[in-house]
Design an enzyme around this catalytic site. Structure first.
Site, short mmCIF file in Angstrom:
data_model
loop_
_atom_site.label_atom_id
_atom_site.label_comp_id
_atom_site.label_asym_id
_atom_site.label_seq_id
_atom_site.Cartn_x
_atom_site.Cartn_y
_atom_site.Cartn_z
N PHE A 1 0.85 -1.19 0.00
CA PHE A 1 0.00 0.00 0.00
C PHE A 1 0.88 1.24 0.00
O PHE A 1 0.73 2.16 0.78
CB PHE A 1 -0.94 -0.01 1.22
CG PHE A 1 -2.17 0.83 1.02
CD1 PHE A 1 -3.08 0.51 0.03
CD2 PHE A 1 -2.39 1.95 1.81
CE1 PHE A 1 -4.22 1.29 -0.17
CE2 PHE A 1 -3.53 2.72 1.62
CZ PHE A 1 -4.45 2.39 0.63
N GLY B 1 5.93 2.03 -17.12
CA GLY B 1 4.78 2.62 -16.41
C GLY B 1 3.52 2.75 -17.25
O GLY B 1 2.91 1.76 -17.62
N LYS C 1 13.79 -4.29 -16.75
CA LYS C 1 12.68 -4.03 -17.68
C LYS C 1 13.00 -4.58 -19.07
O LYS C 1 12.12 -5.12 -19.75
CB LYS C 1 12.40 -2.53 -17.74
CG LYS C 1 11.87 -1.98 -16.42
CD LYS C 1 11.90 -0.46 -16.42
CE LYS C 1 11.34 0.12 -15.14
NZ LYS C 1 11.63 1.56 -15.01
N GLY D 1 4.86 6.66 -11.46
CA GLY D 1 3.89 7.54 -10.79
C GLY D 1 2.66 6.76 -10.39
O GLY D 1 2.32 5.74 -10.99
N1 LIG Z 1 6.18 3.92 -7.74
C1 LIG Z 1 6.04 3.79 -9.04
O1 LIG Z 1 5.74 4.76 -9.76
C2 LIG Z 1 6.20 2.44 -9.69
C3 LIG Z 1 6.02 2.33 -11.08
C4 LIG Z 1 6.11 1.06 -11.68
C5 LIG Z 1 6.43 -0.02 -10.90
N2 LIG Z 1 6.64 0.12 -9.56
C6 LIG Z 1 6.94 -1.09 -8.76
O2 LIG Z 1 5.81 -1.34 -7.92
C7 LIG Z 1 6.23 -1.88 -6.68
C8 LIG Z 1 5.73 -0.98 -5.55
O3 LIG Z 1 6.29 0.30 -5.69
P1 LIG Z 1 5.86 1.50 -4.72
O4 LIG Z 1 6.53 2.71 -5.27
O5 LIG Z 1 4.40 1.49 -4.53
O6 LIG Z 1 6.59 1.04 -3.37
P2 LIG Z 1 6.45 1.69 -1.93
O7 LIG Z 1 5.80 3.04 -2.01
O8 LIG Z 1 7.77 1.55 -1.26
O9 LIG Z 1 5.38 0.73 -1.18
C9 LIG Z 1 5.64 -0.61 -0.95
C10 LIG Z 1 4.49 -1.20 -0.16
O10 LIG Z 1 4.68 -2.60 -0.09
C11 LIG Z 1 4.59 -3.03 1.27
N3 LIG Z 1 5.55 -4.14 1.38
C12 LIG Z 1 6.87 -4.13 1.04
N4 LIG Z 1 7.40 -5.34 1.26
C13 LIG Z 1 6.41 -6.10 1.75
C14 LIG Z 1 6.33 -7.45 2.19
N5 LIG Z 1 7.39 -8.24 2.18
N6 LIG Z 1 5.14 -7.91 2.65
C15 LIG Z 1 4.06 -7.10 2.67
N7 LIG Z 1 4.06 -5.83 2.25
C16 LIG Z 1 5.23 -5.33 1.82
C17 LIG Z 1 4.91 -1.83 2.13
O11 LIG Z 1 4.27 -1.99 3.39
P3 LIG Z 1 4.33 -0.85 4.54
O12 LIG Z 1 3.43 0.25 4.03
O13 LIG Z 1 3.77 -1.49 5.76
O14 LIG Z 1 5.76 -0.44 4.65
C18 LIG Z 1 4.34 -0.70 1.27
O15 LIG Z 1 2.97 -0.51 1.58
C19 LIG Z 1 7.76 -1.98 -6.75
O16 LIG Z 1 8.10 -3.29 -7.13
C20 LIG Z 1 8.13 -0.97 -7.82
O17 LIG Z 1 9.32 -1.31 -8.50
C21 LIG Z 1 6.53 1.32 -8.94
#
Ligand SMILES: NC(=O)c1ccc[n+]([C@@H]2O[C@H](COP(=O)([O-])OP(=O)(O)OC[C@H]3O[C@@H](n4cnc5c(N)ncnc54)[C@H](OP(=O)(O)O)[C@@H]3O)[C@@H](O)[C@H]2O)c1
Length: 329
Positions: A11, A133, A204, A303
């Protein structure tokens, strides 16, 4: 009206985007997809964290609670790293759920396995969000591969690197200052290693290779170079010659050997190159195909909403094509 149960893993930026879109577009999904999507549970690391405006009973730290959801239809995954994400999606597929992921680190390594397993179980895997993305490169490639061959894939797959290179050229900033600007704007992580080292673009590219060529190259043979070695002087010199540094992920199949040749690193491109004009945090992917010719897609590479939107689009596609795949077992 059919009600479908969904779970969200993670989340953060991505998970919250999914949750918000499911709620903001509830009526739209009822009308266009004929379903009401219910977020039944959300998996996080720390369920005690206060998450404003959201029912705290939705959160859990245990994946068993996700598996225990009766009639769970789809799992959206937005956590970080290979493990435990792979194991979670493997179990969700085993249970007969569709899975949709944004996690490129996990999917580059395990995507082919997950897709094979999903096919056997008659469920689907969505992974548009893993690569570039909001740019619909996966769907576009899946469509054109029905007729075309992809001969070469070239992409700017990391927005942070592209932003830094743009700032170094347009604002004449040194690397460190441009990186700091990227961090201040929230483009780069506090630890920007994966972005500037080329590792993020490499993962990627491996996902794109698996789709374009049906296989990945040997990871050990892929040269991966980041942008951290590029000096202001080199950028200036290139600019004076009408050239631009782009951080390019590049793969093609060698016609003589059949081997996939892939590399990730800075390239100097001229004004006639499709990636020359791609500035700032944008991503772009150029596909060289046998019938269509060269096709370039450009857009936001990350994003909350671009990423969550393409994940919801993956689910909409699954609802539109609910046919169970032929069992390979
Ligand atoms: N951000 C982007 O724009 C974007 C774009 C494309 C792809 N992605 C990919 O999408 C994924 C998530 O990115 P994000 O930016 O949303 O990450 P983020 O903001 O760091 O959030 C990660 C979330 O995952 C939870 N989490 C992490 N490890 C966990 C585990 N082992 N068990 C249960 N929950 C866990 C965390 O829990 P807590 O809240 O309790 O810490 C947090 O809610 C990544 O793999 C990233 O590479 C991101």
């Amino acid at each position: 009206m059919t009600s479908v149960k969904a779970a969200i893993l993670g989340f953060g930026t991505v998970g919250q985007g999914i949750y918000n879109i499911v709620h903001e577009r509830r009526e739209h999904f009822k009308q266009t997809l004929g379903v009401e999507i219910e977020v039944a549970k959300i998996l996080v690391r720390d369920a005690s964290k206060v998450r404003e405006g959201i029912d705290s009973s939705l959160f859990t730290e245990s994946f068993d609670d996700i598996l225990a959801i009766p009639d769970l239809e789809v799992v959206f995954e937005g956590i970080v790293g290979e493990d435990p994400a792979y194991g979670y999606l493997d179990q969700a597929i085993e249970k007969g759920c569709h899975v949709i992921t944004a996690n490129k680190v996990m999917f580059a390594r395990y995507g082919q396995e997950l897709q094979l397993k999903a096919k056997k179980k008659g469920v689907q895997v969505g992974y548009e969000a893993t690569t570039a993305g909001g740019v619909p490169v996966i769907k576009t490639m899946q469509n054109l591969l029905r007729v075309n061959e992809v001969k070469q894939v070239q992409g700017i797959l990391n927005g942070t690197s592209n932003y830094i290179l743009t700032q170094m050229r347009a604002e004449e900033l040194p690397f460190d200052v441009a990186l700091k600007a990227a961090q201040d704007l929230g483009y780069a992580e506090a630890d920007p290693h994966n972005d500037v080292s080329g590792e993020d673009a490499f993962r990627k590219l491996m996902i794109l290779c698996a789709l374009a060529f049906g296989e990945q190259p040997d990871w050990n043979k892929v040269e991966v170079v980041g942008i951290d070695g590029i000096s202001s002087e080199q950028v200036e010199e290139a600019k004076a010659q009408g050239l631009r540094y782009r951080h390019v992920a590049d793969a093609y199949r060698d016609e003589a050997t059949g081997e996939i040749i892939a590399k990730v690193g800075p390239q100097l491109v001229g004004a006639d190159h499709p990636l020359y004009a791609i500035d700032d945090v944008n991503n772009a992917v150029t596909l060289d195909t046998n019938y269509i010719g060269t096709l370039t897609m450009v857009g936001p590479g990350a994003g909350m909403y671009p990423t969550a939107s393409v994940m919801m689009e993956d689910y909409a596609d699954m609802l539109a094509k609910p046919e169970k795949a032929v069992s390979l077992a």
